[in-house]
Design a protein around this motif. Structure first.
Motif, PDB file in Angstrom:
ATOM      1  N   ARG A   6       0.852  -1.185   0.000  1.00 36.66           N
ATOM      2  CA  ARG A   6       0.000   0.000   0.000  1.00 36.66           C
ATOM      3  C   ARG A   6       0.887   1.234   0.000  1.00 36.66           C
ATOM      4  O   ARG A   6       2.015   1.210   0.507  1.00 36.66           O
ATOM      5  CB  ARG A   6      -0.957   0.006   1.178  1.00 36.66           C
ATOM      6  N   ALA A   7       0.348   2.297  -0.593  1.00 40.56           N
ATOM      7  CA  ALA A   7       1.051   3.578  -0.560  1.00 40.56           C
ATOM      8  C   ALA A   7       1.017   4.087   0.875  1.00 40.56           C
ATOM      9  O   ALA A   7       0.005   4.005   1.554  1.00 40.56           O
ATOM     10  CB  ALA A   7       0.388   4.573  -1.499  1.00 40.56           C
ATOM     11  N   ALA A   8       2.150   4.579   1.334  1.00 36.28           N
ATOM     12  CA  ALA A   8       2.252   5.095   2.705  1.00 36.28           C
ATOM     13  C   ALA A   8       3.098   6.359   2.679  1.00 36.28           C
ATOM     14  O   ALA A   8       4.311   6.292   2.528  1.00 36.28           O
ATOM     15  CB  ALA A   8       2.874   4.051   3.626  1.00 36.28           C
ATOM     16  N   GLY A   9       2.447   7.497   2.793  1.00 35.43           N
ATOM     17  CA  GLY A   9       3.176   8.763   2.749  1.00 35.43           C
ATOM     18  C   GLY A   9       3.858   8.934   1.410  1.00 35.43           C
ATOM     19  O   GLY A   9       3.232   8.851   0.366  1.00 35.43           O
ATOM     20  N   ALA A  10       5.160   9.135   1.446  1.00 37.06           N
ATOM     21  CA  ALA A  10       5.929   9.336   0.219  1.00 37.06           C
ATOM     22  C   ALA A  10       6.582   8.043  -0.258  1.00 37.06           C
ATOM     23  O   ALA A  10       7.581   8.069  -0.961  1.00 37.06           O
ATOM     24  CB  ALA A  10       6.995  10.407   0.451  1.00 37.06           C
ATOM     25  N   GLY A  11       6.024   6.907   0.133  1.00 38.15           N
ATOM     26  CA  GLY A  11       6.628   5.645  -0.257  1.00 38.15           C
ATOM     27  C   GLY A  11       5.636   4.506  -0.268  1.00 38.15           C
ATOM     28  O   GLY A  11       4.431   4.714  -0.362  1.00 38.15           O
ATOM     29  N   TRP A  12       6.175   3.321  -0.179  1.00 39.33           N
ATOM     30  CA  TRP A  12       5.384   2.103  -0.179  1.00 39.33           C
ATOM     31  C   TRP A  12       5.673   1.291   1.066  1.00 39.33           C
ATOM     32  O   TRP A  12       6.799   1.262   1.562  1.00 39.33           O
ATOM     33  CB  TRP A  12       5.713   1.259  -1.408  1.00 39.33           C
ATOM     34  N   GLN A  13       4.645   0.616   1.540  1.00 41.64           N
ATOM     35  CA  GLN A  13       4.767  -0.310   2.665  1.00 41.64           C
ATOM     36  C   GLN A  13       4.358  -1.683   2.150  1.00 41.64           C
ATOM     37  O   GLN A  13       3.244  -1.868   1.673  1.00 41.64           O
ATOM     38  CB  GLN A  13       3.853   0.116   3.804  1.00 41.64           C
TER      39      GLN A  13
END
Length: 86
Positions: A6-13
């Motif tokens: 999932r997208a998380a802030g300015a990145g991916w988790q």
């Protein structure tokens, strides 16, 4: 095995979960130490040098991310990889 992203802030988790008998609390702090093989991993019949998680974490960090133990239950272990968006 289950992998979710999932997208998380300015990145991916990215979570990677696998069925497991769990990881004893005394081994959790050292999972990412180079050459550490906890519990039954010291059994000579099991191959490996204890470098996999240490190298994976260093690769993630080299790219601005991280790799951590996200959850550990008696039935499942989940690792979380975070990486910045390209």
């Amino acid at each position: 095995m289950a992998i979710t992203a999932r997208a998380a802030g300015a990145g991916w988790q990215i979570d990677i979960a696998n069925a497991s008998t769990g990881i004893a609390p005394e081994h959790r702090e050292r999972l990412f130490d180079r050459f550490y093989r906890g519990g039954q991993a010291y059994n000579r019949r099991m191959s490996g040098a204890g470098l996999g998680l240490a190298l994976a974490r260093e690769l993630a960090r080299a790219h601005g991310g991280d790799l951590v133990l996200a959850a550990c239950t008696p039935a499942q272990v989940t690792f979380r990889l975070t990486v910045p968006q390209a």
